[in-house]
Scaffold this motif. Structure first.
Motif, mmCIF file in Angstrom:
data_model
loop_
_atom_site.group_PDB
_atom_site.id
_atom_site.type_symbol
_atom_site.label_atom_id
_atom_site.label_comp_id
_atom_site.label_asym_id
_atom_site.label_seq_id
_atom_site.Cartn_x
_atom_site.Cartn_y
_atom_site.Cartn_z
ATOM 1 N N GLU A 45 10.702 -70.153 22.435
ATOM 2 C CA GLU A 45 9.456 -69.480 22.820
ATOM 3 C C GLU A 45 8.690 -69.174 21.532
ATOM 4 O O GLU A 45 9.264 -69.174 20.432
ATOM 5 N N TRP A 46 7.410 -68.866 21.656
ATOM 6 C CA TRP A 46 6.618 -68.588 20.452
ATOM 7 C C TRP A 46 7.188 -67.384 19.690
ATOM 8 O O TRP A 46 7.206 -67.390 18.455
ATOM 9 N N ASN A 128 -8.253 -74.923 12.749
ATOM 10 C CA ASN A 128 -7.577 -75.161 14.028
ATOM 11 C C ASN A 128 -7.753 -73.985 14.980
ATOM 12 O O ASN A 128 -7.853 -72.837 14.551
ATOM 13 N N ASP A 129 -7.739 -74.283 16.291
ATOM 14 C CA ASP A 129 -7.642 -73.203 17.263
ATOM 15 C C ASP A 129 -6.178 -72.770 17.314
ATOM 16 O O ASP A 129 -5.296 -73.436 16.760
ATOM 17 N N VAL A 130 -5.902 -71.659 17.955
ATOM 18 C CA VAL A 130 -4.555 -71.068 17.943
ATOM 19 C C VAL A 130 -3.519 -72.029 18.510
ATOM 20 O O VAL A 130 -2.446 -72.208 17.925
ATOM 21 N N GLU A 131 -3.800 -72.654 19.635
ATOM 22 C CA GLU A 131 -2.808 -73.547 20.259
ATOM 23 C C GLU A 131 -2.526 -74.769 19.390
ATOM 24 O O GLU A 131 -1.371 -75.176 19.244
ATOM 25 N N THR A 132 -3.559 -75.346 18.815
ATOM 26 C CA THR A 132 -3.368 -76.493 17.924
ATOM 27 C C THR A 132 -2.527 -76.084 16.737
ATOM 28 O O THR A 132 -1.596 -76.796 16.338
ATOM 29 N N GLU A 133 -2.821 -74.927 16.170
ATOM 30 C CA GLU A 133 -2.079 -74.473 15.001
ATOM 31 C C GLU A 133 -0.628 -74.174 15.354
ATOM 32 O O GLU A 133 0.279 -74.465 14.569
ATOM 33 N N ARG A 134 -0.383 -73.628 16.517
ATOM 34 C CA ARG A 134 1.007 -73.393 16.924
ATOM 35 C C ARG A 134 1.777 -74.702 17.016
ATOM 36 O O ARG A 134 2.947 -74.767 16.632
ATOM 37 N N ASP A 135 1.140 -75.740 17.503
ATOM 38 C CA ASP A 135 1.791 -77.059 17.558
ATOM 39 C C ASP A 135 2.109 -77.559 16.151
ATOM 40 O O ASP A 135 3.191 -78.100 15.910
ATOM 41 N N ARG A 138 5.038 -75.586 14.718
ATOM 42 C CA ARG A 138 6.316 -76.054 15.292
ATOM 43 C C ARG A 138 6.777 -77.349 14.614
ATOM 44 O O ARG A 138 7.965 -77.505 14.310
#
Length: 157
Positions: A45-46, A128-135, A138
């Motif tokens: 999970e994040w 980056n947007d948050v979701e892109t950066e989280r990818d 990871r």
């Protein structure tokens, strides 16, 4: 057979959930260990990723501890050695901007990368947007963990 312990694995990834998924098992070889690690990382999970991130120093910060993880970090960030003062200053400023934007340390697999290359990536990732950066985070975490697993197995065998 490889049977890395929890403490040894925590030097590879500080996520307790990842360590629990990997520790206490026997692996035929490094490939099997790496495959199990990849599956465990995919399942995080994040919040687990953030726990792992909390153990990573900022790019450009030298960790002086005598731990296995600190030694690996110094080696991984060797591209910072001898970096020009303006690049070091820009990384400090970039780290601050990144942390304000995303709420966690800028993570990059620094092995084999120069300070200028890392600075360029940091600046690019600020857009980056948050979701892109989280990818991206990871993927970078997976690279680091994989490299550290290889180092761990080399030390243990």
């Amino acid at each position: 057979m490889l049977e890395p312990g929890s403490e040894e694995l925590a030097a590879c990834c500080a996520s307790r959930r990842w360590v629990a998924a990997i520790a206490g098992r026997s692996y035929v070889d490094l490939g099997a260990l790496r495959a199990a690690s990849e599956r465990a990382l995919d399942d995080l999970e994040w919040a687990d990723v953030e726990e792992a991130l909390a153990a990573h120093p900022r790019i450009g910060e030298r960790v002086e501890a005598a731990t296995r993880e600190a030694g690996w970090s110094r080696g991984e960030q060797s591209g910072m050695d001898g970096a020009a003062a303006d690049v070091q200053a820009a990384l400090i400023e970039g780290n601050r901007a990144y942390e304000e934007r995303f709420g966690h340390v800028f993570l990059i697999c620094a092995s084999g990368r120069s300070a200028s290359e890392m600075l360029g990536d940091l600046r690019g990732r600020l857009g980056n947007d948050v979701e892109t950066e989280r990818d991206v985070v990871r993927r970078e975490l997976a690279k680091i963990v994989d490299l550290r697993l290889v180092k761990l197995v080399e030390e243990l065998t």
